[in-house]
Design a protein around this motif. Structure first.
Motif, mmCIF file in Angstrom:
data_model
loop_
_atom_site.group_PDB
_atom_site.id
_atom_site.type_symbol
_atom_site.label_atom_id
_atom_site.label_comp_id
_atom_site.label_asym_id
_atom_site.label_seq_id
_atom_site.Cartn_x
_atom_site.Cartn_y
_atom_site.Cartn_z
ATOM 1 N N GLN A 1 0.749 -1.203 0.063
ATOM 2 C CA GLN A 1 -0.015 -0.064 0.030
ATOM 3 C C GLN A 1 1.001 1.368 0.008
ATOM 4 N N GLY A 2 0.264 2.320 -0.374
ATOM 5 C CA GLY A 2 0.944 3.679 -0.433
ATOM 6 C C GLY A 2 0.094 4.540 0.296
ATOM 7 N N GLN A 3 0.796 5.693 0.938
ATOM 8 C CA GLN A 3 0.075 6.809 1.299
ATOM 9 C C GLN A 3 0.796 7.941 1.050
ATOM 10 N N LEU A 4 -0.067 9.199 0.977
ATOM 11 C CA LEU A 4 0.492 10.539 0.643
ATOM 12 C C LEU A 4 -0.144 11.291 1.624
ATOM 13 N N VAL A 5 0.486 12.123 2.480
ATOM 14 C CA VAL A 5 -0.058 12.946 3.133
ATOM 15 C C VAL A 5 0.525 14.591 2.976
ATOM 16 N N GLU A 6 -0.475 15.452 2.714
ATOM 17 C CA GLU A 6 -0.225 16.932 2.303
ATOM 18 C C GLU A 6 -0.201 17.606 3.675
ATOM 19 N N SER A 7 0.611 18.812 3.697
ATOM 20 C CA SER A 7 0.557 19.699 4.584
ATOM 21 C C SER A 7 0.910 21.001 4.198
ATOM 22 N N GLY A 8 0.590 21.969 4.829
ATOM 23 C CA GLY A 8 1.203 23.329 4.360
ATOM 24 C C GLY A 8 0.049 24.250 4.101
ATOM 25 N N GLY A 9 -1.105 23.736 3.904
ATOM 26 C CA GLY A 9 -2.007 24.637 3.335
ATOM 27 C C GLY A 9 -2.437 25.807 4.468
ATOM 28 N N GLY A 10 -3.344 26.747 3.997
ATOM 29 C CA GLY A 10 -3.819 27.882 5.118
ATOM 30 C C GLY A 10 -4.191 28.877 4.550
ATOM 31 N N LEU A 11 -4.352 30.212 5.274
ATOM 32 C CA LEU A 11 -5.043 31.398 4.704
ATOM 33 C C LEU A 11 -4.037 32.321 4.350
ATOM 34 N N VAL A 12 -4.282 32.872 3.094
ATOM 35 C CA VAL A 12 -2.954 33.903 3.015
ATOM 36 C C VAL A 12 -3.559 35.084 2.000
#
Length: 112
Positions: free
Chosen positions: A1-12
Motif C-alpha cells: 500500500q501507499g500513502q500520501l500526506v499533504e501539509s502546508g495549506g492555510g489562509l493567505v
C-alpha cells in the motif's frame, strides 16, 4: 500500500506565498513515480496543477505557470509545491496524487 500526506495549506492574502508538502510512504517512491498536484475549488471539478516525473521533468497548468514550482526531495520522499503571487482564484483543496493513490487534501484560501 501507499500513502500520501499533504501539509502546508492555510489562509493567505492575495500576492502571498505558501509551500505545500506531500510526504509519500509505502510503495510510492517519488524518484520512480510521477507525482502530481491537483486542486479542486468548491463546487468545481478537480484539475491538474503540476506534475514532476521520475526523471525530474515538470509541467504546469497555464493558470499557474510562472507562479508555482513543483520540486522534490528524494531523500525525504517528499514533493513540494511552492506557490507565489497567489490569487483568490487559487483558493481550493489541493491534493497530491501518484499512481492510484490520493492524499487527503489541504485547504488553501487566498483572500482579496
Amino acid at each position: 500500500q501507499g500513502q500520501l500526506v499533504e501539509s502546508g495549506g492555510g489562509l493567505v492574502q492575495a500576492g502571498g506565498s505558501l509551500r505545500l508538502s506531500c510526504a509519500a510512504s509505502g510503495i510510492i517512491f517519488i524518484r520512480l513515480n510521477a507525482m502530481e498536484w491537483y486542486r479542486q475549488p468548491q463546487g468545481k471539478q478537480r484539475e491538474l496543477v503540476a506534475t514532476i516525473t521520475g526523471g525530474g521533468s515538470t509541467n504546469y497548468a497555464d493558470s499557474v505557470k510562472g507562479r508555482f514550482t513543483i520540486s522534490r526531495d528524494n531523500a525525504k520522499n517528499t514533493v513540494y509545491l511552492q506557490m507565489n503571487d497567489l490569487k483568490p482564484d487559487d483558493t481550493a483543496v489541493y491534493y497530491c496524487h501518484s499512481r492510484q493513490f490520493w492524499g487527503q487534501g489541504t485547504q488553501v484560501t487566498v483572500s482579496s
